[in-house]
Design an enzyme around this catalytic site. Sequence first.
Site, PDB file in Angstrom:
ATOM      1  CG  ASP A  62      -0.267  -0.187   2.550  1.00  0.00           C
ATOM      2  OD1 ASP A  62       0.943  -0.489   2.578  1.00  0.00           O
ATOM      3  OD2 ASP A  62      -0.945  -0.040   3.587  1.00  0.00           O
TER       4      ASP A  62
ATOM      5  CG  ASP B 226       6.590   6.305   6.140  1.00  0.00           C
ATOM      6  OD1 ASP B 226       7.584   7.048   6.065  1.00  0.00           O
ATOM      7  OD2 ASP B 226       5.635   6.547   6.902  1.00  0.00           O
TER       8      ASP B 226
ATOM      9  CE  LYS C 219       3.617   8.762   4.017  1.00  0.00           C
ATOM     10  NZ  LYS C 219       3.337   8.640   5.467  1.00  0.00           N
TER      11      LYS C 219
ATOM     12  NE  ARG D  79      -6.953  -2.085   7.394  1.00  0.00           N
ATOM     13  CZ  ARG D  79      -5.622  -1.945   7.468  1.00  0.00           C
ATOM     14  NH1 ARG D  79      -4.962  -1.506   6.422  1.00  0.00           N
ATOM     15  NH2 ARG D  79      -4.969  -2.271   8.565  1.00  0.00           N
TER      16      ARG D  79
HETATM   17  P1  IMP Z   1       7.649   1.672   6.512  1.00  0.00           P
HETATM   18  O1  IMP Z   1       8.073   0.350   7.079  1.00  0.00           O
HETATM   19  O2  IMP Z   1       8.100   2.834   7.358  1.00  0.00           O
HETATM   20  O3  IMP Z   1       7.996   1.861   5.052  1.00  0.00           O
HETATM   21  O4  IMP Z   1       6.083   1.765   6.654  1.00  0.00           O
HETATM   22  C1  IMP Z   1       5.278   0.921   6.002  1.00  0.00           C
HETATM   23  C2  IMP Z   1       4.001   0.652   6.757  1.00  0.00           C
HETATM   24  O5  IMP Z   1       3.651   1.701   7.697  1.00  0.00           O
HETATM   25  C3  IMP Z   1       2.890   0.621   5.751  1.00  0.00           C
HETATM   26  O6  IMP Z   1       2.718  -0.669   5.212  1.00  0.00           O
HETATM   27  C4  IMP Z   1       1.707   1.119   6.557  1.00  0.00           C
HETATM   28  O7  IMP Z   1       1.123   0.025   7.235  1.00  0.00           O
HETATM   29  C5  IMP Z   1       2.299   2.067   7.564  1.00  0.00           C
HETATM   30  N1  IMP Z   1       2.220   3.470   7.079  1.00  0.00           N
HETATM   31  C6  IMP Z   1       3.239   4.261   6.706  1.00  0.00           C
HETATM   32  N2  IMP Z   1       2.798   5.473   6.326  1.00  0.00           N
HETATM   33  C7  IMP Z   1       1.457   5.437   6.458  1.00  0.00           C
HETATM   34  C8  IMP Z   1       0.413   6.407   6.203  1.00  0.00           C
HETATM   35  O8  IMP Z   1       0.610   7.557   5.766  1.00  0.00           O
HETATM   36  N3  IMP Z   1      -0.861   5.991   6.455  1.00  0.00           N
HETATM   37  C9  IMP Z   1      -1.154   4.745   6.909  1.00  0.00           C
HETATM   38  N4  IMP Z   1      -0.214   3.810   7.149  1.00  0.00           N
HETATM   39  C10 IMP Z   1       1.086   4.158   6.931  1.00  0.00           C
HETATM   40 MG    MG Z   2       1.256  -2.143   4.840  1.00  0.00          MG
END
Ligand code: IMP
Ligand code: MG
Length: 182
Positions: A106, A109, A137, A171
């Site tokens: 989805d 980040d 992002k 969602r």
């Molecule tokens: P990462 O591991 O920091 O890349 O984050 C990934 C996970 O954090 C995603 O799969 C989401 O579950 C959650 N996440 C990160 N940013 C957002 C956001 O803006 N909205 C909702 N969930 C987010």
């Molecule tokens: Mg996720």
Amino acid sequence: MDNLVKIHDLTFRPLIDAKSIDEAVTRVAEKINAQYSDSTQIPLILGVLNGSFMFLSDLARKLTFRCEVSFVKLASYEGCSSTGTIRELIGLNGSIEGRDIIIVEDIVDSGRSITHTCETLRRHNVGSIRVCTLLFKPAAYKGVEVIDYPAIEVGNEFLIGYGLDYDQHGRELADIFVVCDE
Ligand code: IMP
Ligand code: MG
């Protein structure tokens, strides 16, 4: 004001409407189609639950090559050790050795989740890995994995809708919403 969504303590306003999302999904599907149309193997589309469910179902309908679709989930729980959150990739069944895999997320980040997913898959000796994500992002990303197919690049705001949640809510929304300041 109309179109605002309130969840618990936060208010969200519309950011990307369903039509723009659909156009972005079409563009990313065309890129994937171009790269896999001559594939001799049958690629495995691997969605990461829960957030990817809506994106993957729309994306899959736009793919024009034979593929398999499956899902995994990153279960995270606080460990007792000092290493903090432990993540485990669950739901991989059957051998994926040698398979060409397209991970569908989805949102990417910081990149911690996608890094963990890619490392786990590599331990299963997969043939190739490419990463497709609805939202990316770039300013927050600290990973080294190449994000091959980002559908939409966004800033460092918190988003919900079209699969993404705030505390499991939001969602089901067809549009993507961003948290309001204040
Ligand atoms: P990462 O591991 O920091 O890349 O984050 C990934 C996970 O954090 C995603 O799969 C989401 O579950 C959650 N996440 C990160 N940013 C957002 C956001 O803006 N909205 C909702 N969930 C987010
Ligand atoms: Mg996720």
